[in-house]
Design an enzyme around this catalytic site. Structure first.
Site, PDB file in Angstrom:
ATOM      1  N   CYS A 255      49.381 107.655  22.636  1.00 31.98           N
ATOM      2  CA  CYS A 255      48.614 108.782  23.181  1.00 31.98           C
ATOM      3  C   CYS A 255      49.529 110.012  23.173  1.00 31.98           C
ATOM      4  CB  CYS A 255      48.160 108.463  24.603  1.00 31.98           C
ATOM      5  SG  CYS A 255      49.550 108.289  25.738  1.00 31.98           S
TER       6      CYS A 255
ATOM      7  N   HIS B 249      55.429 100.538  27.424  1.00 35.22           N
ATOM      8  CA  HIS B 249      55.367  99.093  27.656  1.00 35.22           C
ATOM      9  C   HIS B 249      55.174  98.390  26.315  1.00 35.22           C
ATOM     10  CE1 HIS B 249      54.191 100.042  32.022  1.00 35.22           C
ATOM     11  NE2 HIS B 249      55.485  99.824  31.918  1.00 35.22           N
TER      12      HIS B 249
ATOM     13  N   CYS C 183      53.617 113.409  31.644  1.00 33.72           N
ATOM     14  CA  CYS C 183      52.443 113.890  30.903  1.00 33.72           C
ATOM     15  C   CYS C 183      51.730 114.986  31.716  1.00 33.72           C
ATOM     16  CB  CYS C 183      51.503 112.707  30.653  1.00 33.72           C
ATOM     17  SG  CYS C 183      49.996 113.210  29.837  1.00 33.72           S
TER      18      CYS C 183
ATOM     19  N   GLU D 279      52.870 105.340  37.674  1.00 30.05           N
ATOM     20  CA  GLU D 279      52.183 106.626  37.870  1.00 30.05           C
ATOM     21  C   GLU D 279      51.777 106.809  39.338  1.00 30.05           C
ATOM     22  OE1 GLU D 279      48.780 107.559  35.210  1.00 30.05           O
ATOM     23  OE2 GLU D 279      47.857 108.291  37.031  1.00 30.05           O
TER      24      GLU D 279
ATOM     25  N   THR E 186      45.210 107.739  36.006  1.00 33.29           N
ATOM     26  CA  THR E 186      44.689 108.304  34.748  1.00 33.29           C
ATOM     27  C   THR E 186      44.246 107.253  33.735  1.00 33.29           C
ATOM     28  OG1 THR E 186      46.896 108.413  33.790  1.00 33.29           O
ATOM     29  CG2 THR E 186      46.115 110.391  34.919  1.00 33.29           C
TER      30      THR E 186
ATOM     31  N   CYS F 279      42.315 110.024  32.193  1.00 40.05           N
ATOM     32  CA  CYS F 279      42.704 110.760  30.996  1.00 40.05           C
ATOM     33  C   CYS F 279      41.611 110.625  29.920  1.00 40.05           C
ATOM     34  CB  CYS F 279      44.033 110.179  30.545  1.00 40.05           C
ATOM     35  SG  CYS F 279      44.395 110.382  28.854  1.00 40.05           S
TER      36      CYS F 279
ATOM     37  N   SER G  90      49.241  97.729  30.531  1.00 41.31           N
ATOM     38  CA  SER G  90      47.992  97.491  31.265  1.00 41.31           C
ATOM     39  C   SER G  90      46.806  98.144  30.556  1.00 41.31           C
ATOM     40  CB  SER G  90      48.092  97.948  32.716  1.00 41.31           C
ATOM     41  OG  SER G  90      48.572  99.246  32.790  1.00 41.31           O
TER      42      SER G  90
HETATM   43  S1  SF4 Z   1      47.625 110.496  30.984  1.00 44.37           S
HETATM   44 FE1  SF4 Z   1      46.719 109.919  29.030  1.00 44.37          FE
HETATM   45  S2  SF4 Z   1      47.843 111.095  27.472  1.00 44.37           S
HETATM   46 FE2  SF4 Z   1      49.036 111.132  29.382  1.00 44.37          FE
HETATM   47  S3  SF4 Z   1      50.473 109.429  29.211  1.00 44.37           S
HETATM   48 FE3  SF4 Z   1      48.705 108.682  30.344  1.00 44.37          FE
HETATM   49  S4  SF4 Z   1      47.362 107.786  28.756  1.00 44.37           S
HETATM   50 FE4  SF4 Z   1      48.857 109.094  27.719  1.00 44.37          FE
END
Ligand code: SF4
Length: 283
Positions: free
Chosen positions: A12, A40, A98, A128, A161, A191, A220
Site C-alpha cells: 500500500c 509483516h 502513514c 497502530e 485503519t 483506509c 493481519s
Molecule cells: S493506512 Fe492504509 S495506506 Fe496507510 S499504511 Fe495503513 S494500509 Fe497502508
C-alpha cells in the site's frame, strides 16, 4: 487456466513510502535502524536486513552507540513518548507514519478536546492502536473489538485503519443499540486502500474457482482478505511461501484469482504468476 489479479496489488502507499526511504538510506549509508518490523512479511525483512537494516523492537533495544545513527518510524506510528526518546538517542529520526494513520490520530485528539470520548474499533495490541493510545488522552479512549456498555454520553466512534468495513458497521450499530448516548459522531477512518482491497477480494472470490491470498503469516490485513475470500470461494489458499503454493492442486479448467495484502511486495506476486504460467504449460 485463467488468472485474474486484483487491481490493487503490492505494498500500500504507506508501506511503499517507508520501504523506499529505507532503501534510499541503505544505498547511501549502508545502515539504518527501523523501529519495529517495517512490514509483516519475513522475506522483505530478510532482504532489508541483508542490505544493512537493523530492527529494534522497543525502547529497551535502543543501542548505546546510536548518537550518530538514523532510525525510521514505520507506517503504523508510535506513541509520542517513544518518539521523544528516539529523538534523544538518535542523530536523525525519520517519521514514516502513514498520513492516513496521522489523520486518525489528529482527528481523535481534536474531538477529545471538544469533549468527545473516543471509541476505536480495533485491536488494542496492534501497533497502530498502541500509537493512537500514546498520542491522545488515554483516559478518554477505549480501543475494543467488542461493543460494550460505556458510561460516557458524548461519543466519537472511529476505526483502526485496516479493519473490515462490514465489521465496523456491525460494531457501531451494536454499540449504539447497547448504550444510551446523547451524541454520537461516527467517522469511517478505515483506509481507502483497505476498503478497495476488501471489495476486490469479495468480487474476485465470487468469480473464481481457486483464490490465492498472498502475504506474510503475521499480516493481519492479509488474514482478513483470506477470510473474506473463503466465505465465497471454498478453495481459498493463504500463500505465505512458495512451498505453500506448490502444495495446491491446480487443474487446467481453474479460474484463479490472486489478491495481495498491503505488506506484500509486487515481486512476490510476479514470482507466483511466473510459476502458475509455467505450470499451465505442463498441465
Ligand atoms: S493506512 Fe492504509 S495506506 Fe496507510 S499504511 Fe495503513 S494500509 Fe497502508
Amino acid at each position: 487456466m485463467e488468472i485474474k489479479v486484483a487491481e490493487r496489488k503490492g505494498f500500500c502507499s504507506g508501506v511503499l513510502n517507508a520501504y523506499k526511504v529505507v532503501n534510499k538510506i541503505l544505498k547511501n549509508n549502508g545502515k539504518v535502524y527501523i523501529y519495529g518490523d517495517l512490514v509483516h512479511n519475513q522475506e522483505v525483512i530478510n532482504e532489508l536486513n541483508e542490505k544493512g537494516a537493523i530492527t529494534i523492537r522497543g525502547i529497551k533495544e535502543i543501542p548505546k552507540n546510536s548518537s550518530n545513527e538514523t532510525i525510521i518510524i514505520r507506517a503504523h506510528g508510535i506513541p509520542q513518548k517513544e518518539k521523544e526518546l528516539l529523538e534523544k538517542s538518535f542523530l536523525k529520526v525519520i517519521d514514516m507514519t502513514c498520513p492516513i494513520v496521522n489523520n486518525l490520530v489528529k482527528y481523535a485528539r481534536e474531538k477529545q478536546k471538544e469533549g468527545y470520548f473516543v471509541v476505536a474499533f480495533g485491536k488494542p495490541e496492534h501497533p497502530e492502536m498502541i500509537g493512537l493510545k500514546g498520542n491522545v488522552d488515554e483516559n478518554k479512549l477505549l480501543i475494543t473489538l467488542q461493543p460494550q456498555k460505556i458510561k460516557q454520553k458524548k461519543i466519537l466512534i472511529v476505526s483502526q485503519t485496516t479493519m473490515e468495513e462490514k465489521k465496523f458497521k456491525e460494531f457501531f450499530v451494536e454499540i449504539i443499540n447497547k448504550n444510551e448516548f446523547f451524541e454520537v459522531l461516527i467517522k469511517k477512518t478505515i483506509c481507502y486502500e483497505t476498503i478497495l482491497r476488501e471489495r476486490e477480494t469479495n468480487e474476485l472470490s465470487r468469480q473464481c474457482s481457486v483464490m490465492f491470498v498472498i502475504g506474510g503469516e503475521r499480516s493481519s490485513n492479509t488474514k482478513k482478505l483470506y477470510h473474506i475470500s473463503k466465505q465465497n470461494c471454498d478453495k481459498t489458499f493463504f500463500i505465505s511461501s512458495f512451498e505453500k503454493l506448490k502444495e495446491v492442486d491446480i487443474h487446467p479448467s481453474d479460474k484463479i484469482g490472486i489478491v495481495t495484502g498491503s505488506s506484500t511486495p509486487e515481486s512476490e506476486l510476479y514470482n507466483i504468476i511466473d510459476y502458475l504460467t509455467q505450470k499451465e504449460e505442463l498441465l
